[in-house]
Design a protein around this motif. Structure first.
Motif, PDB file in Angstrom:
ATOM      1  N   LYS A  30       0.799  -1.041   0.123  1.00  0.00           N
ATOM      2  CA  LYS A  30      -0.303  -0.070  -0.093  1.00  0.00           C
ATOM      3  C   LYS A  30       0.780   1.289   0.220  1.00  0.00           C
ATOM      4  O   LYS A  30       0.683   2.170  -0.724  1.00  0.00           O
ATOM      5  N   PHE A  31       1.871   1.131   0.932  1.00  0.00           N
ATOM      6  CA  PHE A  31       2.785   2.331   0.843  1.00  0.00           C
ATOM      7  C   PHE A  31       3.554   2.543  -0.325  1.00  0.00           C
ATOM      8  O   PHE A  31       4.037   3.458  -0.862  1.00  0.00           O
ATOM      9  N   PHE A  32       3.939   1.509  -1.004  1.00  0.00           N
ATOM     10  CA  PHE A  32       4.648   1.375  -2.229  1.00  0.00           C
ATOM     11  C   PHE A  32       3.814   2.122  -3.351  1.00  0.00           C
ATOM     12  O   PHE A  32       4.319   2.926  -4.155  1.00  0.00           O
ATOM     13  N   LEU A  33       2.683   1.615  -3.360  1.00  0.00           N
ATOM     14  CA  LEU A  33       1.533   2.166  -4.369  1.00  0.00           C
ATOM     15  C   LEU A  33       1.629   3.752  -4.260  1.00  0.00           C
ATOM     16  O   LEU A  33       1.478   4.578  -5.246  1.00  0.00           O
ATOM     17  N   LEU A  34       1.332   4.114  -2.912  1.00  0.00           N
ATOM     18  CA  LEU A  34       1.050   5.396  -2.471  1.00  0.00           C
ATOM     19  C   LEU A  34       2.161   6.358  -2.999  1.00  0.00           C
ATOM     20  O   LEU A  34       2.138   7.357  -3.522  1.00  0.00           O
ATOM     21  N   ILE A  35       3.534   6.066  -2.894  1.00  0.00           N
ATOM     22  CA  ILE A  35       4.455   6.802  -3.148  1.00  0.00           C
ATOM     23  C   ILE A  35       4.590   6.744  -4.633  1.00  0.00           C
ATOM     24  O   ILE A  35       5.023   7.627  -5.293  1.00  0.00           O
ATOM     25  N   ALA A 126       4.835  -2.704  12.218  1.00  0.00           N
ATOM     26  CA  ALA A 126       5.527  -3.659  11.760  1.00  0.00           C
ATOM     27  C   ALA A 126       6.328  -3.110  10.605  1.00  0.00           C
ATOM     28  O   ALA A 126       7.595  -3.526  10.232  1.00  0.00           O
ATOM     29  N   PHE A 127       5.699  -2.522   9.595  1.00  0.00           N
ATOM     30  CA  PHE A 127       6.311  -1.788   8.516  1.00  0.00           C
ATOM     31  C   PHE A 127       7.284  -1.014   8.784  1.00  0.00           C
ATOM     32  O   PHE A 127       8.417  -0.813   8.185  1.00  0.00           O
ATOM     33  N   GLU A 129       9.096  -0.797  11.488  1.00  0.00           N
ATOM     34  CA  GLU A 129      10.226  -1.530  12.089  1.00  0.00           C
ATOM     35  C   GLU A 129      10.981  -2.167  11.026  1.00  0.00           C
ATOM     36  O   GLU A 129      12.019  -2.328  10.939  1.00  0.00           O
ATOM     37  N   ASN A 130      10.383  -2.709  10.026  1.00  0.00           N
ATOM     38  CA  ASN A 130      11.042  -3.487   8.686  1.00  0.00           C
ATOM     39  C   ASN A 130      11.832  -2.574   8.026  1.00  0.00           C
ATOM     40  O   ASN A 130      12.813  -2.742   7.517  1.00  0.00           O
ATOM     41  N   LEU A 131      11.126  -0.989   7.893  1.00  0.00           N
ATOM     42  CA  LEU A 131      11.940  -0.216   7.144  1.00  0.00           C
ATOM     43  C   LEU A 131      13.219   0.318   7.723  1.00  0.00           C
ATOM     44  O   LEU A 131      14.254   0.569   7.028  1.00  0.00           O
ATOM     45  N   LEU A 132      13.102   0.291   9.222  1.00  0.00           N
ATOM     46  CA  LEU A 132      14.432   0.839   9.923  1.00  0.00           C
ATOM     47  C   LEU A 132      15.437  -0.377  10.116  1.00  0.00           C
ATOM     48  O   LEU A 132      16.500  -0.099  10.540  1.00  0.00           O
ATOM     49  N   LEU A 133      14.983  -1.624   9.788  1.00  0.00           N
ATOM     50  CA  LEU A 133      16.017  -2.711  10.182  1.00  0.00           C
ATOM     51  C   LEU A 133      17.134  -2.507   9.437  1.00  0.00           C
ATOM     52  O   LEU A 133      18.295  -2.504  10.126  1.00  0.00           O
ATOM     53  N   PRO A 134      17.272  -1.986   8.051  1.00  0.00           N
ATOM     54  CA  PRO A 134      18.721  -1.924   7.555  1.00  0.00           C
ATOM     55  C   PRO A 134      19.625  -0.988   8.375  1.00  0.00           C
ATOM     56  O   PRO A 134      20.813  -0.706   8.262  1.00  0.00           O
ATOM     57  N   LEU A 135      18.720   0.124   9.176  1.00  0.00           N
ATOM     58  CA  LEU A 135      19.645   1.063   9.939  1.00  0.00           C
ATOM     59  C   LEU A 135      19.906   0.734  11.128  1.00  0.00           C
ATOM     60  O   LEU A 135      20.460   1.530  12.004  1.00  0.00           O
ATOM     61  N   SER A 136      19.613  -0.414  11.588  1.00  0.00           N
ATOM     62  CA  SER A 136      19.882  -0.699  13.105  1.00  0.00           C
ATOM     63  C   SER A 136      21.188  -0.787  13.265  1.00  0.00           C
ATOM     64  O   SER A 136      21.591  -1.207  14.570  1.00  0.00           O
TER      65      SER A 136
END
Lengths: 208, 233
Positions: A30-35, A126-127, A129-136
């Motif tokens: 949904k967020f991908f489509l919105l962007i 959760a979205f 969290e997953n988005l920030l995971l690469p920056l952890s």
């Protein structure tokens, strides 16, 4: 956050339970489509196409079955802002530019609202969290803490607002209704005390 | 149903506790294995601090404290995993804006798979006849409903013991009675801190706290009678 006429507090969670396609779509899509739409809309210069998109966006609201009362709470402020931007654009450029801005932004606001009402807070967190995971790997970025902080913000802004109303009422009863300090000082003290209690509850529930 | 362990569920010896450099508990010695233990005492007597020790929210400044066999000195996580805590004000305890999401949150922390989490949330809400509140916003609930949701969020994690810190103080009579009967029906060990003395009439044991010490430790009838005399002075 808005106070309802009956004195109750309207919450900041706009999620509406349902089983539409939007409800069932994964949050990331949904967020991908919105962007993607926000980029595509800015590439479109034809007013007729943008008008069709706006009609489609309105149809989406009808499809998701957002109640009228909820629509008012969600759209009033954003649409007012869109109107201001559009008028500004029309003055600075021309009427066509103003209309383009209005159609683009209104469609996006409506679509973003549809994503909001069909996405549970938990899924959104959760979205995030997953988005920030690469920056952890960055020491001060903890995805779980960020998502918990966001949910606490959504949960407790109405509570703090209610606390403020209660204090205002109590001070008015003492004849202190024109003294801003009489509101601000107890509000800060009680909010800090509340934060302490919430921190205990988070520890007790093993959410830390 | 009655539950009584052969091993002590609470085992405190010479426990002292300081908060903000002020002594709040002195020389607590206690061995308990009863199903339901009540705690009463005047404001500031140390009963809430004692309750917080049971969940590991506080740890003793001196002495040794074991809860369900776990030592607070080195097994706080095990204590928290096995001891649930229900606070006086459910608004401080519920952290997600939607009922089902809040109850599910604790299970997420225990790494329970998503499909099982949903089933467990529905199961616990159905148990208390609250399934209709599943997708409701927490702000729209009554005080009694919020307290039941706070209790559900603790119970869904299947603790062995639940500590209640004045859970009925903010409730009307109907909701107070609902919470009281729910507490009495719990299979878990229960420790209840309260000013509502009637709540404790069917408990197995009652401790009276006074100035940071256990001043009386008896059956509900005897302990409450002692406390009433003390308060009358």
């Amino acid at each position: 956050m808005v106070q309802k006429e009956d004195g109750g507090l309207m919450d900041l969670s706009f999620y509406l339970p349902g089983s539409s396609v939007l409800h069932r779509m994964p949050t990331w899509s949904k967020f991908f489509l919105l962007i993607s739409f926000s980029i595509i809309f800015y590439a479109i210069e034809d007013l007729r196409i943008l008008a069709v998109i706006l009609v489609a966006a309105i149809a989406l609201v009808v499809y998701v079955k957002v109640p009228v009362r909820r629509l008012k709470a969600m759209f009033l402020l954003p649409l007012f802002m869109v109107l201001l931007f559009s008028i500004f654009s029309a003055f600075v450029n021309d009427l066509n530019a103003g209309l383009l801005t209005f159609f683009r932004l209104t469609s996006l606001v409506i679509m973003a609202a549809c994503v909001t009402v069909t996405t549970r807070i938990e899924d959104f967190m959760a979205f995030v969290e997953n988005l920030l995971l690469p920056l952890s790997f960055i020491p001060f970025i903890k995805p779980k803490t960020v998502s918990l902080t966001l949910s606490l913000t959504l949960r407790f802004i109405p509570e703090i607002f209610k606390l403020g109303m209660d204090i205002k009422e109590a001070q008015a009863a003492r004849g202190l209704n024109s003294n801003p300090l009489a509101l601000i000082v107890p509000l800060i003290v009680l909010t800090l005390k509340r934060a302490d209690d919430i921190s205990d509850a988070i520890d007790a529930r093993m959410l830390d | 149903m009655t539950l009584e362990s052969k091993n002590p569920v609470l085992d405190f010896s010479n426990v002292n506790l300081l908060r903000n450099d002020q002594p709040v508990l002195h020389d607590i010695n206690l061995t308990a294995s009863e199903h339901r233990i009540g705690i009463i005492g005047a404001n500031g007597s140390g009963k809430s601090s004692f309750a917080r020790l049971l969940n590991g929210l506080l740890t003793p400044t001196e002495g040794r404290a074991k809860v369900l066999g776990f030592d607070l000195a080195d097994a706080v996580k095990d204590v928290r995993r096995n001891v649930g805590f229900v606070f006086q004000n459910p608004d401080n305890q519920i952290v997600y804006p939607i009922v089902s999401e809040d109850i599910e949150l604790g299970l997420k922390g225990l790494n329970v798979p998503k499909d099982q989490r949903k089933a467990k949330v529905e199961e616990i809400l159905a148990r208390f006849g609250l399934l209709h509140l599943k997708d409701r916003s927490v702000h729209m609930l009554s005080g009694g409903e919020k307290q039941m949701i706070a209790l559900s969020s603790v119970l869904v994690m299947q603790p062995q013991m639940i500590v209640f810190d004045e859970p009925t103080t903010l409730l009307d009579l109907r909701n107070r009675n609902a919470i009281a009967s729910t507490i009495m029906a719990l299979e878990q060990y229960v420790v209840l801190v309260t000013h509502d003395l009637e709540l404790l009439s069917d408990f197995d044991r009652v401790l009276v706290f006074d100035e940071g010490r256990i001043a009386a430790d008896d059956t509900p009838k005897a302990a409450i009678s002692w406390y009433k005399k003390k308060m009358a002075v």
